[in-house]
Design an enzyme around this catalytic site. Sequence first.
Site, PDB file in Angstrom:
ATOM      1  N   ASP A 289     -10.629  -2.281  -4.201  1.00  0.00           N
ATOM      2  CA  ASP A 289      -9.448  -2.505  -3.934  1.00  0.00           C
ATOM      3  C   ASP A 289      -8.307  -2.565  -4.601  1.00  0.00           C
ATOM      4  O   ASP A 289      -7.877  -3.669  -5.358  1.00  0.00           O
ATOM      5  CB  ASP A 289      -9.318  -3.275  -2.123  1.00  0.00           C
ATOM      6  CG  ASP A 289      -8.229  -4.236  -1.810  1.00  0.00           C
ATOM      7  OD1 ASP A 289      -7.533  -2.937  -1.317  1.00  0.00           O
ATOM      8  OD2 ASP A 289      -7.374  -5.182  -1.656  1.00  0.00           O
TER       9      ASP A 289
ATOM     10  N   GLU B 168       2.273   1.069  -1.466  1.00  0.00           N
ATOM     11  CA  GLU B 168       3.213   1.085  -1.962  1.00  0.00           C
ATOM     12  C   GLU B 168       4.767   0.979  -1.153  1.00  0.00           C
ATOM     13  O   GLU B 168       4.295   1.667  -0.229  1.00  0.00           O
ATOM     14  CB  GLU B 168       3.863   2.335  -2.993  1.00  0.00           C
ATOM     15  CG  GLU B 168       2.523   2.013  -4.555  1.00  0.00           C
ATOM     16  CD  GLU B 168       3.077   2.530  -5.715  1.00  0.00           C
ATOM     17  OE1 GLU B 168       4.245   1.845  -6.503  1.00  0.00           O
ATOM     18  OE2 GLU B 168       2.996   3.781  -5.304  1.00  0.00           O
TER      19      GLU B 168
ATOM     20  N   HIS C 292       1.162   0.554  25.077  1.00  0.00           N
ATOM     21  CA  HIS C 292       1.194   1.364  24.482  1.00  0.00           C
ATOM     22  C   HIS C 292       1.292   3.209  24.219  1.00  0.00           C
ATOM     23  O   HIS C 292       0.353   3.066  24.982  1.00  0.00           O
ATOM     24  CB  HIS C 292      -0.066   1.710  23.028  1.00  0.00           C
ATOM     25  CG  HIS C 292       0.387   0.475  22.448  1.00  0.00           C
ATOM     26  ND1 HIS C 292      -0.469  -0.488  22.676  1.00  0.00           N
ATOM     27  CD2 HIS C 292       0.392  -0.141  20.619  1.00  0.00           C
ATOM     28  CE1 HIS C 292      -0.472  -2.039  21.768  1.00  0.00           C
ATOM     29  NE2 HIS C 292       0.461  -1.786  20.984  1.00  0.00           N
TER      30      HIS C 292
ATOM     31  N   HIS D 138      -8.366 -10.477  -2.185  1.00  0.00           N
ATOM     32  CA  HIS D 138      -8.321  -9.479  -2.729  1.00  0.00           C
ATOM     33  C   HIS D 138     -10.565  -8.882  -3.218  1.00  0.00           C
ATOM     34  O   HIS D 138     -10.774  -7.839  -2.459  1.00  0.00           O
ATOM     35  CB  HIS D 138      -8.025  -8.915  -4.351  1.00  0.00           C
ATOM     36  CG  HIS D 138      -6.816  -9.251  -3.660  1.00  0.00           C
ATOM     37  ND1 HIS D 138      -5.757  -8.488  -3.590  1.00  0.00           N
ATOM     38  CD2 HIS D 138      -5.928 -10.652  -4.132  1.00  0.00           C
ATOM     39  CE1 HIS D 138      -4.346  -8.391  -3.808  1.00  0.00           C
ATOM     40  NE2 HIS D 138      -4.240 -10.351  -4.307  1.00  0.00           N
TER      41      HIS D 138
END
Length: 1388
Positions: A10, A767, A847, A990
């Site tokens: 990960d 990111e 939705h 993590h």
Amino acid sequence: MTKPYSIGLDIGTNSVGWAVTTDNYKVPSKKMKVLGNTSKKYIKKNLLGVLLFDSGITAEGRRLKRTARRRYTRRRNRILYLQEIFSTEMATLDDAFFQRLDDSFLVPDDKRDSKYPIFGNLVEEKAYHDEFPTIYHLRKYLADSTKKADLRLVYLALAHMIKYRGHFLIEGEFNSKNNDIQKNFQDFLDTYNAIFESDLSLENSKQLEEIVKDKISKLEKKDRILKLFPGEKNSGIFSEFLKLIVGNQADFRKCFNLDEKASLHFSKESYDEDLETLLGYIGDDYSDVFLKAKKLYDAILLSGFLTVTDNETEAPLSSAMIKRYNEHKEDLALLKEYIRNISLKTYNEVFKDDTKNGYAGYIDGKTNQEDFYVYLKKLLAEFEGADYFLEKIDREDFLRKQRTFDNGSIPYQIHLQEMRAILDKQAKFYPFLAKNKERIEKILTFRIPYYVGPLARGNSDFAWSIRKRNEKITPWNFEDVIDKESSAEAFINRMTSFDLYLPEEKVLPKHSLLYETFNVYNELTKVRFIAESMRDYQFLDSKQKKDIVRLYFKDKRKVTDKDIIEYLHAIYGYDGIELKGIEKQFNSSLSTYHDLLNIINDKEFLDDSSNEAIIEEIIHTLTIFEDREMIKQRLSKFENIFDKSVLKKLSRRHYTGWGKLSAKLINGIRDEKSGNTILDYLIDDGISNRNFMQLIHDDALSFKKKIQKAQIIGDEDKGNIKEVVKSLPGSPAIKKGILQSIKIVDELVKVMGGRKPESIVVEMARENQYTNQGKSNSQQRLKRLEKSLKELGSKILKENIPAKLSKIDNNALQNDRLYLYYLQNGKDMYTGDDLDIDRLSNYDIDHIIPQAFLKDNSIDNKVLVSSASNRGKSDDVPSLEVVKKRKTFWYQLLKSKLISQRKFDNLTKAERGGLSPEDKAGFIQRQLVETRQITKHVARLLDEKFNNKKDENNRAVRTVKIITLKSTLVSQFRKDFELYKVREINDFHHAHDAYLNAVVASALLKKYPKLEPEFVYGDYPKYNSFRERKSATEKVYFYSNIMNIFKKSISLADGRVIERPLIEVNEETGESVWNKESDLATVRRVLSYPQVNVVKKVEEQNHGLDRGKPKGLFNANLSSKPKPNSNENLVGAKEYLDPKKYGGYAGISNSFTVLVKGTIEKGAKKKITNVLEFQGISILDRINYRKDKLNFLLEKGYKDIELIIELPKYSLFELSDGSRRMLASILSTNNKRGEIHKGNQIFLSQKFVKLLYHAKRISNTINENHRKYVENHKKEFEELFYYILEFNENYVGAKKNGKLLNSAFQSWQNHSIDELCSSFIGPTGSERKGLFELTSRGSAADFEFLGVKIPRYRDYTPSSLLKDATLIHQSVTGLYETRIDLAKLGEG
């Protein structure tokens, strides 16, 4: 041999989670050997862990410091060149003159000669300053006087010009009398007209010049100029440009329809960055108009400077400065007299208190002109008779200093004009000046061309210049020593980056005609239209696209939707045309085509494809170079094609920016079957109309295969993986994560006895998911609503407010139900019924594209309705019946910008057949299959590392499967089985994510081996038929049920429940894949392991931190000298300057620490004492330490040194009670002080994890289950609290804080559920961790708990690490360790 295993990764920007799994989903453990001098020789460890590290940063800070150093060095060199010319003559007059100047800033005791720098005696020095109060008085005198002047004064004037020589933006001859405002304004108007397609003109430009030179306020100047253009509004874009031009701030938000403020101000230091940000939103096409506006602003500013009444002077700049000095002197006297009459207290505050923004602070440089004016205006506004001062302040013409920001508008030619006047006058008396006139002028005018770059020799990372001969470079031999042409070629190669897809190919300039043509067709290919009598939207065909480019894109700079409608009506007779795929106007254009057409004036030449190479080379040159001389030189090869006037115009054109793709990718590589390039397909793709991304990912074409082949790492690169990672596209932060993950994989293979893994599963973090823009958008909800509802003509925002709220603000609108209520103007989106604002929680959020197909929780995919069943089918978009009834209303919302085009399209999709099986399959597949380029690069690196053998057909033999997985699969798995993740507790999540990646990927590929082409990197021809064999409907069913293999039963929309077998098997082989009891129990057990290897990467620091931002060796600003007896430690500004006399730099940044065992002398009697202590090594001292470690420490006072251990930042220590600490830093100036971080990880049982998961989401009004769960398990907070308190007692040691917390908790039953939740786990949406701030790894932080402020725990001291502590060196995985018992050091 080790058993088969897989690795899960990960990868994030500051962490890499990893896990080793076996075939049965277990995480093996190994007995790992421990090195060192402790009794512990082996530790059993689970092969599960996380590496944490500080994020990689960009090189911007380093670059800025480097360029500043070069600038100061070159300025100093210019002064030395001038002194060299003057040295012989000066020595006969005053041989100590230059020495005194060099010593002028030293304190009297340090000066080598007289303390009077110019003449060496008080009488002459005083007379000089009386006659010449400023350097400009001297410059004007020398430029206008015919008398012989003292050579020292001549030197001072010339040195001042050479030191502050002005900008080089204006090429060629220029003097104060030809500063043409009118011409610059016409240039601006021409560019403005071309870009905004207007036809503004000004008959009497003389009038404009008079306005800008008039002594009136900037606002009045803007208003007067605007009146010269009757058609222009005060709120229009032209008005905003005028604000900029007269020197005010402009805001382009409304002009370009932006969500955020877009302020620009030419005089602001951040102007370049602000413009860059704006152009990022609106496109580089607009850069020219801002460039011309800035040029006009500079011309106006300069004309203000050079307005002098003395027409005879040869020093216009100096005259202007003298005028400014005199006005300052006169106005200061008037102001002092005026304020003295107010009160003595006010007078002292303004003129004597430099801590305020008054005159004392302003003249001392502690406050700037803007803040001084604000302060003075506020003060004077209260009193009568201050109109004179206030008017001058409004004109920004009051008490101006000699050196101000607008001095930056002075070109070097103005200084050169004065220099020549002085040299001509004084050369009559000093022949050496006549002889060296050209050399002296050259010092001022010489500038190293940017394409030659730094002149460093040897192994500089930043220099590329190429020399003809190896000798010292001066302004006078530069042309002979430097090979400008070769250096320019090197500059081109260095400047151009590589194609994202074809890493060996250079990208095209952003304004390349080929690149612009590609962008136009790429946008056109997705435009669809519908007209009367047509049943559905259809794409433009090839002929239509070519026509539109020829008739519209080549005819005008901006093509709009109206142009396309006009074309379709005129040529094909269509009526009632509606378009999709374009909003008002196209983003792309052929702006370069229009630029070149204006210059070359030959359409036939531009349209001839055989001239493409010539045109592209010209654009390349105009993008790379700014220097007109070099542009002319490079364009001279086309003299036989274009006449001189054309080449001259071309040399004045400059482009900026680079594209992302190469010419080879766009129009070079060809599909093997058709022979077409990507551009060919964009122009003509039959009925498919695929865009660029679809073309390069389509398996039916060979582009995908060719791109993959081009990305294979060469053998010569494989050895240097660091360089390969460095060359990848992406930020330094993500690259650091990639590099660390490869190191982790290498170490795990070593731990597993060298056997390669069966598979490596990679998941990469996205990111900047929460960018500043995203945050800002969420905070702008109110503003956008106000604007859109006003457009709709609705007053609902003012009239309908929930009873529990006093007003509507951005905070309230973070609640999606309330926000949707206003976006829908208070109506049910499917029925049109009014919604009750006080019963919003009773309504459904539906939705539009069902979550079964697309996990899109954005506002664009949500509507607020009384019942979701009103939509029609639950597995499709709203029904045709709903669309027919509500489309008119939705269209009103679209026009008012309350809903987006995308939302409208999805709401009305039933008109076009609803969600087709292909749509559904595509939605689901995109969520399963990782498409990001950076993830593919990582997969490629790992694939080439482990699968480097080739078969007889030169294909890779893949023994290790590199699997890329999207995080949605693991998120779904966690959700289905309540495997909750709570980041605030510890860093284990993590490692858990990495483990679950491996589990999910392994199970899915065992069950469905045909999925390998979707998930496994590489070429899998044996399964390629899978895609063709399945129909779209079968794909939908398959993809949407892919995760059902983990479930015992599935609930269908119609209420039916389908039971699945307990053990899932591979249908072809019969192999067991997933046991829903034992395998899930294994997963739960692994996630409950208390032993996870958490490593914080130790690193030598190369920069410090200044308020969280990277800084250099110390704080950037000089501190004044410390007061007597102060303990403040400063670094001298120069090595030879004592900081106690001259001040220096504070905030010395540490690089690492050393542990020293030796002796020191203590006390007045200098008693020899044995010590084992830390010594900080600053970044500044690191070089000296490395040269001679022993000598460095001896100079620090250590003797008889037995042992030195170097400790990078985050070195880990374990105390005898099991508590762990990380050494962040020890002050290099005081080794008794430092920063120590917590190093233990708290572990919680699953019931507490579940409680905290719901507690963090208690404010989620859509899902009331979170609140219900917490209310039903409230009692568990008490048990959790005392568990955390015990952890603090045993491992953190913040005992005073423990008592404070205990006291605060006694009343916990009296607090609301919301207070309890935010106190334990931090507020919803916040990065604060609540009570876990106390236990979490890293530095201590203060926090609030049940209304009580808990201070940051600061009791860790460096000496506490030396009592019974063990130093632990960890490998990158933490599996290998070396433990050093500090008490046993020196025992051999």
